[in-house]
Design a protein around this motif. Sequence first.
Motif, PDB file in Angstrom:
ATOM      1  N   MET A  26       0.833  -1.199   0.000  1.00  0.00           N
ATOM      2  CA  MET A  26       0.000   0.000   0.000  1.00  0.00           C
ATOM      3  C   MET A  26       0.873   1.255   0.000  1.00  0.00           C
ATOM      4  N   VAL A  27       0.347   2.318  -0.574  1.00  0.00           N
ATOM      5  CA  VAL A  27       1.013   3.625  -0.589  1.00  0.00           C
ATOM      6  C   VAL A  27       0.069   4.627   0.056  1.00  0.00           C
ATOM      7  N   LYS A  28       0.540   5.330   1.069  1.00  0.00           N
ATOM      8  CA  LYS A  28      -0.272   6.355   1.723  1.00  0.00           C
ATOM      9  C   LYS A  28       0.125   7.726   1.201  1.00  0.00           C
ATOM     10  N   VAL A  29      -0.867   8.531   0.844  1.00  0.00           N
ATOM     11  CA  VAL A  29      -0.618   9.885   0.365  1.00  0.00           C
ATOM     12  C   VAL A  29      -0.496  10.804   1.584  1.00  0.00           C
ATOM     13  N   LEU A  30       0.720  11.236   1.861  1.00  0.00           N
ATOM     14  CA  LEU A  30       0.937  12.175   2.961  1.00  0.00           C
ATOM     15  C   LEU A  30       0.585  13.599   2.523  1.00  0.00           C
ATOM     16  N   SER A  31       0.919  13.913   1.285  1.00  0.00           N
ATOM     17  CA  SER A  31       0.561  15.195   0.680  1.00  0.00           C
ATOM     18  C   SER A  31       0.412  14.967  -0.824  1.00  0.00           C
ATOM     19  N   PRO A  32      -0.664  15.484  -1.429  1.00  0.00           N
ATOM     20  CA  PRO A  32      -0.903  15.196  -2.848  1.00  0.00           C
ATOM     21  C   PRO A  32      -0.158  16.100  -3.820  1.00  0.00           C
ATOM     22  N   GLY A  33       0.506  17.165  -3.319  1.00  0.00           N
ATOM     23  CA  GLY A  33       1.085  18.126  -4.246  1.00  0.00           C
ATOM     24  C   GLY A  33       0.000  19.021  -4.813  1.00  0.00           C
ATOM     25  N   PHE A  34       0.342  19.783  -5.850  1.00  0.00           N
ATOM     26  CA  PHE A  34      -0.606  20.746  -6.418  1.00  0.00           C
ATOM     27  C   PHE A  34      -1.795  20.063  -7.076  1.00  0.00           C
ATOM     28  N   TYR A  35      -1.524  19.107  -7.975  1.00  0.00           N
ATOM     29  CA  TYR A  35      -2.605  18.416  -8.682  1.00  0.00           C
ATOM     30  C   TYR A  35      -2.072  17.063  -9.145  1.00  0.00           C
ATOM     31  N   SER A  36      -2.410  16.023  -8.409  1.00  0.00           N
ATOM     32  CA  SER A  36      -1.928  14.672  -8.708  1.00  0.00           C
ATOM     33  C   SER A  36      -3.111  13.743  -8.929  1.00  0.00           C
ATOM     34  N   THR A  37      -3.015  12.919  -9.954  1.00  0.00           N
ATOM     35  CA  THR A  37      -4.100  12.005 -10.294  1.00  0.00           C
ATOM     36  C   THR A  37      -3.532  10.639 -10.673  1.00  0.00           C
ATOM     37  N   ILE A  38      -4.400   9.637 -10.636  1.00  0.00           N
ATOM     38  CA  ILE A  38      -4.085   8.329 -11.204  1.00  0.00           C
ATOM     39  C   ILE A  38      -4.527   8.339 -12.658  1.00  0.00           C
ATOM     40  N   GLN A  39      -3.639   7.922 -13.559  1.00  0.00           N
ATOM     41  CA  GLN A  39      -3.957   7.879 -14.982  1.00  0.00           C
ATOM     42  C   GLN A  39      -3.363   6.624 -15.619  1.00  0.00           C
ATOM     43  N   ASP A  40      -4.057   6.119 -16.642  1.00  0.00           N
ATOM     44  CA  ASP A  40      -3.457   5.111 -17.520  1.00  0.00           C
ATOM     45  C   ASP A  40      -3.467   5.698 -18.935  1.00  0.00           C
ATOM     46  N   ILE A  41      -3.470   4.869 -19.976  1.00  0.00           N
ATOM     47  CA  ILE A  41      -3.364   5.448 -21.320  1.00  0.00           C
ATOM     48  C   ILE A  41      -4.695   6.001 -21.832  1.00  0.00           C
ATOM     49  N   GLY A  42      -5.785   5.771 -21.094  1.00  0.00           N
ATOM     50  CA  GLY A  42      -7.025   6.439 -21.464  1.00  0.00           C
ATOM     51  C   GLY A  42      -8.255   5.553 -21.456  1.00  0.00           C
ATOM     52  N   ARG A  43      -9.385   6.218 -21.612  1.00  0.00           N
ATOM     53  CA  ARG A  43     -10.709   5.569 -21.570  1.00  0.00           C
ATOM     54  C   ARG A  43     -11.288   5.618 -22.981  1.00  0.00           C
ATOM     55  N   PHE A  44     -11.276   4.475 -23.648  1.00  0.00           N
ATOM     56  CA  PHE A  44     -11.642   4.431 -25.057  1.00  0.00           C
ATOM     57  C   PHE A  44     -12.984   3.724 -25.269  1.00  0.00           C
ATOM     58  N   GLY A  45     -13.706   4.161 -26.290  1.00  0.00           N
ATOM     59  CA  GLY A  45     -14.946   3.498 -26.662  1.00  0.00           C
ATOM     60  C   GLY A  45     -16.207   4.116 -26.087  1.00  0.00           C
ATOM     61  N   TYR A  46     -16.065   5.241 -25.393  1.00  0.00           N
ATOM     62  CA  TYR A  46     -17.235   5.864 -24.766  1.00  0.00           C
ATOM     63  C   TYR A  46     -17.431   7.311 -25.211  1.00  0.00           C
ATOM     64  N   GLN A  47     -16.724   7.728 -26.250  1.00  0.00           N
ATOM     65  CA  GLN A  47     -16.787   9.121 -26.681  1.00  0.00           C
ATOM     66  C   GLN A  47     -18.167   9.471 -27.254  1.00  0.00           C
ATOM     67  N   GLU A  48     -18.860   8.499 -27.810  1.00  0.00           N
ATOM     68  CA  GLU A  48     -20.202   8.779 -28.340  1.00  0.00           C
ATOM     69  C   GLU A  48     -21.184   9.150 -27.243  1.00  0.00           C
ATOM     70  N   TYR A  49     -20.830   8.830 -26.007  1.00  0.00           N
ATOM     71  CA  TYR A  49     -21.664   9.191 -24.864  1.00  0.00           C
ATOM     72  C   TYR A  49     -21.163  10.465 -24.177  1.00  0.00           C
ATOM     73  N   GLY A  50     -20.194  11.130 -24.797  1.00  0.00           N
ATOM     74  CA  GLY A  50     -19.660  12.364 -24.241  1.00  0.00           C
ATOM     75  C   GLY A  50     -18.597  12.170 -23.186  1.00  0.00           C
ATOM     76  N   VAL A  51     -18.053  10.956 -23.068  1.00  0.00           N
ATOM     77  CA  VAL A  51     -17.027  10.661 -22.065  1.00  0.00           C
ATOM     78  C   VAL A  51     -15.651  10.959 -22.648  1.00  0.00           C
ATOM     79  N   PRO A  52     -14.868  11.834 -22.026  1.00  0.00           N
ATOM     80  CA  PRO A  52     -13.535  12.163 -22.553  1.00  0.00           C
ATOM     81  C   PRO A  52     -12.590  10.957 -22.543  1.00  0.00           C
ATOM     82  N   TYR A  53     -11.550  11.061 -23.355  1.00  0.00           N
ATOM     83  CA  TYR A  53     -10.537  10.009 -23.373  1.00  0.00           C
ATOM     84  C   TYR A  53      -9.768   9.966 -22.048  1.00  0.00           C
ATOM     85  N   SER A  54      -9.474  11.132 -21.483  1.00  0.00           N
ATOM     86  CA  SER A  54      -8.631  11.229 -20.279  1.00  0.00           C
ATOM     87  C   SER A  54      -7.311  10.493 -20.521  1.00  0.00           C
TER      88      SER A  54
END
Length: 284
Positions: free
Chosen positions: A1-29
Amino acid sequence: MVKVLSPGFYSTIQDIGRFGYQEYGVPYSGVMDLNATTLVNMLLGNDKNDSVVEMTMTGAKLQFSIKTAIVISGADMSPMINGNSIQLNKIVAINPNDILSFGKLNTGFRSYLGVLGGFNTETVMHSKSMYKSITKSFMLAANDKLQITEVLSNHNKKHASIRFDTSYVSSKDLVVFKGPEFDMLSNEQQKALFNKSYTISKNNNRMAYQIEEVVQNNLKPIITSAVLPGTVQLTPSGKLIVLMRDCQTTGGYPRVLQLEKSSISILAQKFTSKTIQFKLKAQI
């Protein structure tokens, strides 16, 4: 496990993206800098879609409770383990209770942390990429606990000799293709896009980067049409907007250019007042 002691300015979890849902208005991210993420996962021997922590402008402070291995790439935010400096783009062994922290931002704007096996966080629509209203959280917060896989033996470092050009972090050149409405521009407007440098405005984030300089524009709005990360729109006021990973899926401004995929990574490492120049990719 990893505990977030401080997140910094703007930190997120990301992978290469969310595909196949753009027709529903969902961004790739997905990650803003695919170059850095690719290197992180290659060095660790991970799957190319294993999730990473994306940190913007300032780094997070994280405490590991188990043994693992990490790689950090992208922006140089002076990473440290227990107060001791570590190198970018190298596998670093982590022991229980080790604390990863960051200091001064030296180059770039976004840094990427990968762990062996990726972060085992919430999956929504086949992606772990955080996005407001899609995932429960849209950014990391203090005291968050991120699940990871424990390393039970010494990690095989056979991937550590991968050669990878990281000079893109400081590059100013964005390779582009002509957008669908490019030919609607006059010759003077077309030349203006490529004959000068442009400055990143203060309005830059995961959705879009706005440019300070104005391009004379007399084009009419178009019928709402599909847009992608890397689409360069020209607004009625003459402002250029470069769409990024969290952009909308449709838009009504003329699409004058489209960034090559690797150029999105270059732009992702830029911030306010930095300059860029569009370079038209030669047609074969």
